[in-house]
Scaffold this active site. Sequence first.
Site, PDB file in Angstrom:
ATOM      1  N   LYS A  39     -25.619   1.285 -40.408  1.00  0.00           N
ATOM      2  CA  LYS A  39     -26.562   0.280 -39.366  1.00  0.00           C
ATOM      3  C   LYS A  39     -25.324   0.110 -37.999  1.00  0.00           C
ATOM      4  O   LYS A  39     -25.918  -0.401 -37.181  1.00  0.00           O
ATOM      5  CB  LYS A  39     -24.997  -1.077 -40.356  1.00  0.00           C
ATOM      6  CG  LYS A  39     -25.237  -1.379 -41.755  1.00  0.00           C
ATOM      7  CD  LYS A  39     -24.743  -2.421 -41.767  1.00  0.00           C
ATOM      8  CE  LYS A  39     -24.637  -3.305 -43.429  1.00  0.00           C
ATOM      9  NZ  LYS A  39     -23.621  -3.927 -43.606  1.00  0.00           N
ATOM     10  N   GLY A  40     -24.550   1.819 -38.232  1.00  0.00           N
ATOM     11  CA  GLY A  40     -23.552   1.361 -36.815  1.00  0.00           C
ATOM     12  C   GLY A  40     -25.201   1.054 -35.542  1.00  0.00           C
ATOM     13  O   GLY A  40     -23.872   1.066 -33.933  1.00  0.00           O
ATOM     14  N   ASP A  98     -19.092  12.534 -36.159  1.00  0.00           N
ATOM     15  CA  ASP A  98     -18.320  12.672 -35.511  1.00  0.00           C
ATOM     16  C   ASP A  98     -17.988  14.296 -36.685  1.00  0.00           C
ATOM     17  O   ASP A  98     -18.430  14.895 -35.946  1.00  0.00           O
ATOM     18  CB  ASP A  98     -17.619  11.603 -36.499  1.00  0.00           C
ATOM     19  CG  ASP A  98     -16.604  12.039 -36.937  1.00  0.00           C
ATOM     20  OD1 ASP A  98     -15.471  12.353 -36.648  1.00  0.00           O
ATOM     21  OD2 ASP A  98     -15.395  11.171 -37.780  1.00  0.00           O
ATOM     22  N   LYS A 126     -18.433  12.427 -30.786  1.00  0.00           N
ATOM     23  CA  LYS A 126     -16.538  12.907 -31.042  1.00  0.00           C
ATOM     24  C   LYS A 126     -16.575  14.947 -31.698  1.00  0.00           C
ATOM     25  O   LYS A 126     -15.796  15.017 -32.908  1.00  0.00           O
ATOM     26  CB  LYS A 126     -15.731  12.069 -32.500  1.00  0.00           C
ATOM     27  CG  LYS A 126     -15.421  10.951 -32.076  1.00  0.00           C
ATOM     28  CD  LYS A 126     -14.430  10.286 -32.941  1.00  0.00           C
ATOM     29  CE  LYS A 126     -14.776   9.713 -33.608  1.00  0.00           C
ATOM     30  NZ  LYS A 126     -13.989   8.855 -34.882  1.00  0.00           N
ATOM     31  N   PHE A 147     -10.626   6.060 -33.819  1.00  0.00           N
ATOM     32  CA  PHE A 147     -11.300   5.015 -34.720  1.00  0.00           C
ATOM     33  C   PHE A 147     -11.766   4.160 -33.762  1.00  0.00           C
ATOM     34  O   PHE A 147     -11.093   3.359 -33.257  1.00  0.00           O
ATOM     35  CB  PHE A 147     -11.202   5.066 -35.857  1.00  0.00           C
ATOM     36  CG  PHE A 147     -11.980   4.027 -36.788  1.00  0.00           C
ATOM     37  CD1 PHE A 147     -12.781   5.013 -37.885  1.00  0.00           C
ATOM     38  CD2 PHE A 147     -12.215   2.742 -36.230  1.00  0.00           C
ATOM     39  CE1 PHE A 147     -13.561   4.248 -38.503  1.00  0.00           C
ATOM     40  CE2 PHE A 147     -13.362   1.838 -37.700  1.00  0.00           C
ATOM     41  CZ  PHE A 147     -14.094   2.967 -38.086  1.00  0.00           C
ATOM     42  N   LEU A 148     -13.524   4.018 -33.459  1.00  0.00           N
ATOM     43  CA  LEU A 148     -14.102   3.251 -32.663  1.00  0.00           C
ATOM     44  C   LEU A 148     -14.757   2.172 -33.440  1.00  0.00           C
ATOM     45  O   LEU A 148     -15.311   2.024 -34.730  1.00  0.00           O
ATOM     46  CB  LEU A 148     -15.064   3.414 -31.660  1.00  0.00           C
ATOM     47  CG  LEU A 148     -14.464   4.962 -31.320  1.00  0.00           C
ATOM     48  CD1 LEU A 148     -15.099   5.526 -30.311  1.00  0.00           C
ATOM     49  CD2 LEU A 148     -13.183   4.610 -30.480  1.00  0.00           C
ATOM     50  N   ARG A 160     -18.329  -5.481 -35.518  1.00  0.00           N
ATOM     51  CA  ARG A 160     -20.446  -5.177 -34.948  1.00  0.00           C
ATOM     52  C   ARG A 160     -20.831  -5.298 -34.173  1.00  0.00           C
ATOM     53  O   ARG A 160     -21.210  -5.000 -32.476  1.00  0.00           O
ATOM     54  CB  ARG A 160     -20.971  -4.964 -35.659  1.00  0.00           C
ATOM     55  CG  ARG A 160     -20.802  -3.930 -37.440  1.00  0.00           C
ATOM     56  CD  ARG A 160     -22.190  -3.166 -38.053  1.00  0.00           C
ATOM     57  NE  ARG A 160     -21.971  -3.087 -39.302  1.00  0.00           N
ATOM     58  CZ  ARG A 160     -21.653  -1.965 -40.077  1.00  0.00           C
ATOM     59  NH1 ARG A 160     -21.705  -1.470 -38.442  1.00  0.00           N
ATOM     60  NH2 ARG A 160     -21.828  -1.684 -40.843  1.00  0.00           N
TER      61      ARG A 160
HETATM   62  P1  5GP Z   1     -20.077  12.214 -39.632  1.00  0.00           P
HETATM   63  O1  5GP Z   1     -20.717  12.092 -41.022  1.00  0.00           O
HETATM   64  O2  5GP Z   1     -20.683  12.485 -38.243  1.00  0.00           O
HETATM   65  O3  5GP Z   1     -18.800  12.036 -39.957  1.00  0.00           O
HETATM   66  O4  5GP Z   1     -19.872  10.586 -39.578  1.00  0.00           O
HETATM   67  C1  5GP Z   1     -20.979   9.880 -38.367  1.00  0.00           C
HETATM   68  C2  5GP Z   1     -21.044   8.491 -39.200  1.00  0.00           C
HETATM   69  O5  5GP Z   1     -19.689   7.928 -39.441  1.00  0.00           O
HETATM   70  C3  5GP Z   1     -21.232   7.843 -37.818  1.00  0.00           C
HETATM   71  O6  5GP Z   1     -22.542   7.438 -38.211  1.00  0.00           O
HETATM   72  C4  5GP Z   1     -20.743   6.707 -37.879  1.00  0.00           C
HETATM   73  O7  5GP Z   1     -21.547   5.168 -38.699  1.00  0.00           O
HETATM   74  C5  5GP Z   1     -19.252   6.789 -38.543  1.00  0.00           C
HETATM   75  N1  5GP Z   1     -18.131   6.682 -37.552  1.00  0.00           N
HETATM   76  C6  5GP Z   1     -17.726   7.971 -37.200  1.00  0.00           C
HETATM   77  N2  5GP Z   1     -16.908   7.990 -36.180  1.00  0.00           N
HETATM   78  C7  5GP Z   1     -16.782   6.446 -36.351  1.00  0.00           C
HETATM   79  C8  5GP Z   1     -15.539   5.436 -35.602  1.00  0.00           C
HETATM   80  O8  5GP Z   1     -14.866   6.029 -35.040  1.00  0.00           O
HETATM   81  N3  5GP Z   1     -16.042   4.257 -36.054  1.00  0.00           N
HETATM   82  C9  5GP Z   1     -16.885   3.540 -36.554  1.00  0.00           C
HETATM   83  N4  5GP Z   1     -16.790   2.311 -36.735  1.00  0.00           N
HETATM   84  N5  5GP Z   1     -17.931   4.632 -37.348  1.00  0.00           N
HETATM   85  C10 5GP Z   1     -17.002   5.682 -37.654  1.00  0.00           C
HETATM   86 MG    MG Z   2     -24.108   5.937 -38.509  1.00  0.00          MG
END
Ligand code: 5GP
Ligand code: MG
Length: 184
Positions: A39-40, A98, A126, A147-148, A160
């Site tokens: 959803k982000g 991330d 990140k 963490f954002l 959100r």
């Molecule tokens: P990854 O698979 O790259 O570790 O994670 C990616 C997903 O995790 C991002 O698309 C996001 O939805 C969520 N995510 C990663 N870091 C953050 C963060 O700092 N805050 C939030 N709210 N979601 C995050």
């Molecule tokens: Mg995402």
Amino acid sequence: MVPRLLIRHQEIETAVGNLAARINQDYSGKNPLVVGVLKGSFIFMADLVRLLGFPVEVEFVRLSSYRGSESSGKVAMVNGLRSPARARDILVVEDIVDTGLSISCVMAHLSRKKPASLKLCALVDKPSRRRVPVTIDYLGFTVPDRFLVGYGLDFNEKFRNLPDIYSLEEGDSAPGAITFVRRY
Ligand code: 5GP
Ligand code: MG
């Protein structure tokens, strides 16, 4: 500890404008399929597509991962694309890269559909947390390992709708300390 205002809405607006300008140049005369990762990305996507000066089609995919603020490391495609992707120019819009596991899964899923082109636009990177390599074609911000929340990003489904982006530091007991400003 109080949540820290990390990126103001105005900075986000400027960054989204710059991304849109580059995308407008690269996709002029094309009719890409813009795929948001739910959803982000929903707010970022909404702001971005309204700055694109060509016809776009919009789609969303949804993944399961992330519980609370820690990555489970497990990623699975829940909802895939409904529009045909074969021979289309596809631009994926993601909130944060991330570890890279989620977006790699999306990109691999889409590339199996044999699109004409496949690119990634992410609002936030990140890089310190990366576990798999990811090419980000259009990037808004690079941030340290925090963490954002806000601008589409949640903590347990909340925050959100904040216009700005905040970082929640270790030990933050009350993310509720973030003030919601009523503009209307
Ligand atoms: P990854 O698979 O790259 O570790 O994670 C990616 C997903 O995790 C991002 O698309 C996001 O939805 C969520 N995510 C990663 N870091 C953050 C963060 O700092 N805050 C939030 N709210 N979601 C995050
Ligand atoms: Mg995402």
